[in-house]
Scaffold this motif. Structure first.
Motif, PDB file in Angstrom:
ATOM      1  N   HIS A  64       1.039  -1.175  -0.252  1.00  0.00           N
ATOM      2  CA  HIS A  64       0.008   0.139   0.002  1.00  0.00           C
ATOM      3  C   HIS A  64       0.520   0.861  -0.110  1.00  0.00           C
ATOM      4  CE1 HIS A  64      -2.359  -3.084   1.199  1.00  0.00           C
ATOM      5  NE2 HIS A  64      -4.126  -2.492   0.709  1.00  0.00           N
ATOM      6  N   HIS A  65       2.320   1.143   0.701  1.00  0.00           N
ATOM      7  CA  HIS A  65       2.822   2.668   0.459  1.00  0.00           C
ATOM      8  C   HIS A  65       3.463   2.386  -0.502  1.00  0.00           C
ATOM      9  CE1 HIS A  65       4.155   3.671   4.928  1.00  0.00           C
ATOM     10  NE2 HIS A  65       3.933   2.236   5.569  1.00  0.00           N
ATOM     11  N   TYR A  66       3.388   2.000  -1.904  1.00  0.00           N
ATOM     12  CA  TYR A  66       3.774   1.455  -3.050  1.00  0.00           C
ATOM     13  C   TYR A  66       3.186   2.005  -3.864  1.00  0.00           C
ATOM     14  CZ  TYR A  66       8.061  -1.000  -1.884  1.00  0.00           C
ATOM     15  OH  TYR A  66       9.178  -0.950  -1.093  1.00  0.00           O
ATOM     16  N   LEU A  98       0.659   6.722  -7.009  1.00  0.00           N
ATOM     17  CA  LEU A  98      -0.688   7.765  -7.286  1.00  0.00           C
ATOM     18  C   LEU A  98      -0.071   8.558  -7.437  1.00  0.00           C
ATOM     19  CD1 LEU A  98      -3.840   7.605  -7.682  1.00  0.00           C
ATOM     20  CD2 LEU A  98      -4.104   7.328  -4.873  1.00  0.00           C
ATOM     21  N   ALA A  99       0.804   9.416  -6.372  1.00  0.00           N
ATOM     22  CA  ALA A  99       1.029  10.554  -6.213  1.00  0.00           C
ATOM     23  C   ALA A  99       2.147  11.034  -7.385  1.00  0.00           C
ATOM     24  CB  ALA A  99       1.984  10.955  -5.027  1.00  0.00           C
ATOM     25  N   GLN A 100       3.109   9.831  -7.718  1.00  0.00           N
ATOM     26  CA  GLN A 100       3.731   9.738  -9.293  1.00  0.00           C
ATOM     27  C   GLN A 100       2.762   9.842 -10.321  1.00  0.00           C
ATOM     28  OE1 GLN A 100       6.446   6.795 -10.296  1.00  0.00           O
ATOM     29  NE2 GLN A 100       7.945   8.663 -11.808  1.00  0.00           N
ATOM     30  N   VAL A 121      -5.103   7.545   0.123  1.00  0.00           N
ATOM     31  CA  VAL A 121      -5.410   6.791   1.047  1.00  0.00           C
ATOM     32  C   VAL A 121      -5.972   5.673  -0.045  1.00  0.00           C
ATOM     33  CG1 VAL A 121      -6.563   8.493   2.992  1.00  0.00           C
ATOM     34  CG2 VAL A 121      -7.577   7.928   0.614  1.00  0.00           C
ATOM     35  N   PRO A 122      -5.647   4.135  -0.064  1.00  0.00           N
ATOM     36  CA  PRO A 122      -6.460   3.589  -0.857  1.00  0.00           C
ATOM     37  C   PRO A 122      -7.914   3.478  -1.040  1.00  0.00           C
ATOM     38  CG  PRO A 122      -5.103   2.483   1.135  1.00  0.00           C
ATOM     39  CD  PRO A 122      -4.648   3.912   0.844  1.00  0.00           C
TER      40      PRO A 122
END
Length: 148
Positions: free
Chosen positions: A28-30, A35-37, A78-79
């Motif tokens: 989930h960190h990845y 997602l930010a990228q 958030v996921p």
């Protein structure tokens, strides 16, 4: 294609797992970093309440909300809203609280479609219930399934 990164928008991510995840929700960190990228945002600062139920005090969420309300963060990744609370009303209330104060909540836009071997049937208590031989699965599309 080059994505311009908007460093003016400070970005946070929030994760919560109960019971405690020994892997620290690394997948989930990845996901949040990707997602930010994809959205052209700066790499997120991740706030993580590992091993804490949504019914207990969530110190990292409290810290994140306070900083977002103070204007430090402009986006929270958030996921899914379930990380805020498993109760849908409470999760949406937290999300709305942040968005009403100018902080965008960003989630992955596409989820694999839910497929069932047979349609659900209405149970005797008036709630939807799975049929006796029903098997519910998510099409993985190469991604790990999340269990909530």
């Amino acid at each position: 294609m080059t994505i311009e990164v908007d460093h003016r928008v400070r970005t946070a991510g929030y994760l919560r797992c109960y019971p405690e995840d020994p892997e620290q929700m690394s997948h989930h960190h990845y996901l949040l970093e990707d997602l930010a990228q994809q959205r052209g945002l700066a790499r997120p600062t991740i706030y993580f309440d590992n091993g804490l139920s949504s019914n207990s005090c969530l110190p990292r969420l409290v810290q994140l909300v306070a900083q977002a309300v103070d204007g430090y963060y402009g986006a929270v990744l958030v996921p899914g809203l379930w990380v805020f609370n498993l109760d849908d009303y409470e999760a949406r209330r937290i999300s709305r609280y942040l968005t009403d104060r100018g902080c965008r909540i960003i989630m992955p836009s596409e989820r694999p479609p839910l497929t069932c071997t047979e349609p659900p049937v209405l149970g005797g208590n008036g709630r939807w219930a799975a049929g006796p031989d029903s098997t519910h699965t998510r099409q993985a599309n190469g991604h790990q399934n999340m269990v909530r």
